[in-house]
Scaffold this motif. Sequence first.
Motif, PDB file in Angstrom:
ATOM      1  N   PHE A   1      -7.692   8.817  -8.396  1.00 28.59           N
ATOM      2  CA  PHE A   1      -8.729   9.747  -7.957  1.00 28.59           C
ATOM      3  C   PHE A   1      -8.149  10.792  -7.003  1.00 28.59           C
ATOM      4  O   PHE A   1      -8.432  11.995  -7.122  1.00 28.59           O
ATOM      5  CB  PHE A   1      -9.862   8.980  -7.280  1.00 28.59           C
ATOM      6  CG  PHE A   1     -10.917   9.847  -6.666  1.00 28.59           C
ATOM      7  CD1 PHE A   1     -11.721  10.666  -7.446  1.00 28.59           C
ATOM      8  CD2 PHE A   1     -11.103   9.850  -5.288  1.00 28.59           C
ATOM      9  CE1 PHE A   1     -12.690  11.474  -6.877  1.00 28.59           C
ATOM     10  CE2 PHE A   1     -12.069  10.647  -4.712  1.00 28.59           C
ATOM     11  CZ  PHE A   1     -12.869  11.466  -5.503  1.00 28.59           C
ATOM     12  N   GLY A   2      -7.316  10.348  -6.067  1.00 34.97           N
ATOM     13  CA  GLY A   2      -6.669  11.297  -5.162  1.00 34.97           C
ATOM     14  C   GLY A   2      -5.749  12.244  -5.891  1.00 34.97           C
ATOM     15  O   GLY A   2      -5.697  13.446  -5.573  1.00 34.97           O
ATOM     16  N   ALA A   3      -5.010  11.741  -6.881  1.00 38.24           N
ATOM     17  CA  ALA A   3      -4.124  12.605  -7.670  1.00 38.24           C
ATOM     18  C   ALA A   3      -4.927  13.635  -8.457  1.00 38.24           C
ATOM     19  O   ALA A   3      -4.488  14.777  -8.630  1.00 38.24           O
ATOM     20  CB  ALA A   3      -3.285  11.752  -8.615  1.00 38.24           C
TER      21      ALA A   3
ATOM     22  N   LEU B   1       0.830  -1.208   0.000  1.00 41.92           N
ATOM     23  CA  LEU B   1       0.000   0.000   0.000  1.00 41.92           C
ATOM     24  C   LEU B   1       0.868   1.263   0.000  1.00 41.92           C
ATOM     25  O   LEU B   1       0.646   2.179  -0.806  1.00 41.92           O
ATOM     26  CB  LEU B   1      -0.916  -0.033   1.223  1.00 41.92           C
ATOM     27  CG  LEU B   1      -1.947   1.073   1.408  1.00 41.92           C
ATOM     28  CD1 LEU B   1      -3.132   0.532   2.202  1.00 41.92           C
ATOM     29  CD2 LEU B   1      -1.364   2.266   2.157  1.00 41.92           C
ATOM     30  N   LEU B   2       1.834   1.318   0.888  1.00 39.74           N
ATOM     31  CA  LEU B   2       2.683   2.507   0.977  1.00 39.74           C
ATOM     32  C   LEU B   2       3.569   2.651  -0.258  1.00 39.74           C
ATOM     33  O   LEU B   2       3.857   3.770  -0.696  1.00 39.74           O
ATOM     34  CB  LEU B   2       3.539   2.440   2.243  1.00 39.74           C
ATOM     35  CG  LEU B   2       2.760   2.490   3.564  1.00 39.74           C
ATOM     36  CD1 LEU B   2       3.707   2.353   4.743  1.00 39.74           C
ATOM     37  CD2 LEU B   2       1.966   3.789   3.673  1.00 39.74           C
ATOM     38  N   ALA B   3       3.998   1.529  -0.832  1.00 43.18           N
ATOM     39  CA  ALA B   3       4.806   1.597  -2.044  1.00 43.18           C
ATOM     40  C   ALA B   3       3.996   2.178  -3.198  1.00 43.18           C
ATOM     41  O   ALA B   3       4.515   2.967  -3.995  1.00 43.18           O
ATOM     42  CB  ALA B   3       5.321   0.202  -2.407  1.00 43.18           C
ATOM     43  N   CYS B   4       2.726   1.807  -3.302  1.00 46.21           N
ATOM     44  CA  CYS B   4       1.853   2.396  -4.330  1.00 46.21           C
ATOM     45  C   CYS B   4       1.654   3.886  -4.085  1.00 46.21           C
ATOM     46  O   CYS B   4       1.562   4.684  -5.025  1.00 46.21           O
ATOM     47  CB  CYS B   4       0.499   1.692  -4.344  1.00 46.21           C
ATOM     48  SG  CYS B   4       0.504   0.054  -5.089  1.00 46.21           S
ATOM     49  N   LEU B   5       1.595   4.265  -2.826  1.00 47.04           N
ATOM     50  CA  LEU B   5       1.330   5.660  -2.473  1.00 47.04           C
ATOM     51  C   LEU B   5       2.468   6.588  -2.895  1.00 47.04           C
ATOM     52  O   LEU B   5       2.234   7.762  -3.204  1.00 47.04           O
ATOM     53  CB  LEU B   5       1.116   5.751  -0.958  1.00 47.04           C
ATOM     54  CG  LEU B   5       0.635   7.069  -0.375  1.00 47.04           C
ATOM     55  CD1 LEU B   5      -0.777   7.380  -0.831  1.00 47.04           C
ATOM     56  CD2 LEU B   5       0.698   7.019   1.155  1.00 47.04           C
ATOM     57  N   LEU B   6       3.690   6.070  -2.929  1.00 48.50           N
ATOM     58  CA  LEU B   6       4.856   6.916  -3.170  1.00 48.50           C
ATOM     59  C   LEU B   6       4.831   7.603  -4.532  1.00 48.50           C
ATOM     60  O   LEU B   6       5.328   8.719  -4.664  1.00 48.50           O
ATOM     61  CB  LEU B   6       6.135   6.085  -3.039  1.00 48.50           C
ATOM     62  CG  LEU B   6       6.496   5.612  -1.634  1.00 48.50           C
ATOM     63  CD1 LEU B   6       7.735   4.742  -1.676  1.00 48.50           C
ATOM     64  CD2 LEU B   6       6.714   6.798  -0.712  1.00 48.50           C
ATOM     65  N   SER B   7       4.274   6.947  -5.546  1.00 45.67           N
ATOM     66  CA  SER B   7       4.348   7.488  -6.904  1.00 45.67           C
ATOM     67  C   SER B   7       3.036   8.106  -7.391  1.00 45.67           C
ATOM     68  O   SER B   7       2.921   8.440  -8.560  1.00 45.67           O
ATOM     69  CB  SER B   7       4.778   6.378  -7.875  1.00 45.67           C
ATOM     70  OG  SER B   7       3.874   5.286  -7.815  1.00 45.67           O
ATOM     71  N   LEU B   8       2.063   8.267  -6.506  1.00 43.90           N
ATOM     72  CA  LEU B   8       0.768   8.777  -6.951  1.00 43.90           C
ATOM     73  C   LEU B   8       0.831  10.219  -7.437  1.00 43.90           C
ATOM     74  O   LEU B   8       0.125  10.600  -8.374  1.00 43.90           O
ATOM     75  CB  LEU B   8      -0.260   8.673  -5.815  1.00 43.90           C
ATOM     76  CG  LEU B   8      -0.689   7.273  -5.395  1.00 43.90           C
ATOM     77  CD1 LEU B   8      -1.723   7.355  -4.282  1.00 43.90           C
ATOM     78  CD2 LEU B   8      -1.265   6.510  -6.596  1.00 43.90           C
TER      79      LEU B   8
END
Length: 218
Positions: free
Chosen positions: A144-146, A57-64
């Motif tokens: 969506f967040g981006a 989850l955190l790894a996906c978050l890094l590049s958003l």
Amino acid sequence: MIALLIRDMRLAFRAGGGFGLGLAFFLILAVLVPLGVGPERGTLALIAPGILWVGALLACLLSLDRIFALDYEDGSLDLLATAPVPLEGVVSIKALAHWLTTGVPLVLVSPVLGLLLNLPVPAYGWLLLSLTLGTPALSVIGTFGAALTVGLKRGGLLLSLLVLPLYIPTLVFGAEVVSRGAQGLAVGTPLALLAGITAGAVALLPFASAHVIRINLR
């Protein structure tokens, strides 16, 4: 659309594009956890499902924050918004590119990191399956967040605060699938809920993301 997908994947593979960042973070987390909690195999086996899912989850978050940032900075996002292609399709392609360059590598490397965390052997198949089902939801929700933070200076922190609560159901059910699989219990319910979250996110959030982008570009 295919050209846009190829372009985004090339940008991700370039230096600073974020492709290796998530993998490096995932690996570091898997190495540091045993050092922090101790080498007790029983303890590691118990917490491994949750740690692996939190790491993914955190790894996906890094590049958003890179999903729309470059397009916004060079004006490409305005062109895409006014192009004779559905903006919802553009958003879907960008989410797919993020998943192919971030989610898929995490899925492929997860069994190796499971060894470092003493993940029980019966759980490996469920780990791969749960990550394969769950990481697309992480990419679509992250897109969506981006979209919500596109154009904002230093929007990375705000993006994290917006996206992390939306990630919680995927995290809970994904880790539950692996944990139950490790114990030999039935995984049908959390697996179905995980698949439902992904299906709902893929079906609905591209429309919401496209609407938000149109508002932010006005």
